[in-house]
Design an enzyme around this catalytic site. Structure first.
Site, PDB file in Angstrom:
ATOM      1  N   ILE A  76      -6.909   0.702   0.630  1.00 53.67           N
ATOM      2  CA  ILE A  76      -8.124   0.513   1.443  1.00 53.67           C
ATOM      3  C   ILE A  76      -9.359   1.139   0.981  1.00 53.67           C
ATOM      4  O   ILE A  76     -10.427   0.478   0.919  1.00 53.67           O
ATOM      5  CB  ILE A  76      -7.707   1.148   2.925  1.00 53.67           C
ATOM      6  CG1 ILE A  76      -6.578   0.510   3.632  1.00 53.67           C
ATOM      7  CG2 ILE A  76      -9.021   1.056   3.810  1.00 53.67           C
ATOM      8  CD1 ILE A  76      -5.987   1.217   4.879  1.00 53.67           C
TER       9      ILE A  76
ATOM     10  N   ASN B 102       0.888  -1.232  -0.022  1.00 48.79           N
ATOM     11  CA  ASN B 102       0.019   0.131  -0.113  1.00 48.79           C
ATOM     12  C   ASN B 102       1.155   1.270   0.026  1.00 48.79           C
ATOM     13  O   ASN B 102       1.371   1.641   1.045  1.00 48.79           O
ATOM     14  CB  ASN B 102      -0.824  -0.006   1.229  1.00 48.79           C
ATOM     15  CG  ASN B 102      -1.870   1.252   1.282  1.00 48.79           C
ATOM     16  OD1 ASN B 102      -1.631   2.117   0.358  1.00 48.79           O
ATOM     17  ND2 ASN B 102      -2.881   1.184   1.978  1.00 48.79           N
TER      18      ASN B 102
ATOM     19  N   ALA C 201       0.071   7.995  -0.569  1.00 50.38           N
ATOM     20  CA  ALA C 201       0.172   8.862  -1.624  1.00 50.38           C
ATOM     21  C   ALA C 201       1.402   8.609  -2.826  1.00 50.38           C
ATOM     22  O   ALA C 201       1.179   9.185  -3.821  1.00 50.38           O
ATOM     23  CB  ALA C 201       0.193  10.159  -0.857  1.00 50.38           C
TER      24      ALA C 201
HETATM   25  C1  DQA Z   1      -4.511   4.823   0.102  1.00 47.15           C
HETATM   26  C2  DQA Z   1      -5.286   5.898  -1.249  1.00 47.15           C
HETATM   27  C3  DQA Z   1      -4.127   7.013  -1.353  1.00 47.15           C
HETATM   28  O1  DQA Z   1      -4.613   7.781  -2.290  1.00 47.15           O
HETATM   29  C4  DQA Z   1      -3.822   7.789  -0.231  1.00 47.15           C
HETATM   30  O2  DQA Z   1      -2.887   8.761  -0.362  1.00 47.15           O
HETATM   31  C5  DQA Z   1      -3.582   6.867   0.967  1.00 47.15           C
HETATM   32  C6  DQA Z   1      -4.286   5.485   1.314  1.00 47.15           C
HETATM   33  C7  DQA Z   1      -5.585   4.102   0.424  1.00 47.15           C
HETATM   34  O3  DQA Z   1      -5.041   2.951   1.074  1.00 47.15           O
HETATM   35  O4  DQA Z   1      -6.843   3.876   0.183  1.00 47.15           O
HETATM   36  O5  DQA Z   1      -2.557   7.307   1.802  1.00 47.15           O
HETATM   37  O6  DQA Z   1      -3.341   3.995  -0.602  1.00 47.15           O
END
Ligand code: DQA
Length: 151
Positions: A106, A79, A82
């Site tokens: 997520i 994950n 950003a």
């Molecule tokens: C994320 C979605 C990204 O756009 C965001 O910057 C995150 C979390 C998610 O798990 O939904 O930090 O990766």
């Protein structure tokens, strides 16, 4: 024993309190526990990490790639937070390390702001899981095992 590497990017240490309407109320420790249970059920050991630093994530991707080449790991669930939407370095690391990756989000990033619709990681990922909340993590581990074992 073979491992699976679950790598988490920036701000995911704030899970539980960060925008709970988007990311839910489970903490990163809860997510680690979900992953550990799934990995154990599949006969894998878990390497679970989080960093707010892009270069640290690059190092961990390279390390996971080396573990796969040594026959010690099946691949990674990533994950990238950003950095998904910005990082050529992470994309190059995955490609360069030859790491089989399931990209995970997520939230359903395609139902959110336009800038979240672009992923630098997806073209070098084996598969993508998004929008299942933190329940996506065990799904991603199980999916990674399937795509890497050819079952
Ligand atoms: C994320 C979605 C990204 O756009 C965001 O910057 C995150 C979390 C998610 O798990 O939904 O930090 O990766």
């Amino acid at each position: 024993m073979t491992s699976v590497h679950v790598l988490n990017g920036p701000n995911l240490n704030l899970l539980g309190t960060r925008e709970p309407h988007v990311y839910g109320t489970a903490t990163l420790a809860d997510v680690e526990e979900l992953c550990r249970r799934e990995a154990t059920a599949l006969g894998l050991t878990l390497v679970f990490r989080q960093s707010n630093w892009e270069g640290q994530l690059v190092d961990w991707v390279q390390e996971a790639g080396a573990a796969v080449r040594a026959g010690e790991a099946i691949g990674g669930v990533l994950n990238p937070g950003a950095y998904t939407h910005t990082s050529v370095a992470l994309r190059d690391a995955i490609e360069g390390a030859g790491l089989p990756v399931v990209e995970l989000h997520i939230s359903n990033v395609h139902a959110r702001e336009e800038f979240r619709h672009r992923s630098y990681v997806s073209p070098v990922a084996r598969a993508v899981i998004l929008g299942f909340g933190v329940a996506g993590y065990p799904l991603a581990i199980a999916g990674l095992q399937r795509v890497t074992s050819g079952t």
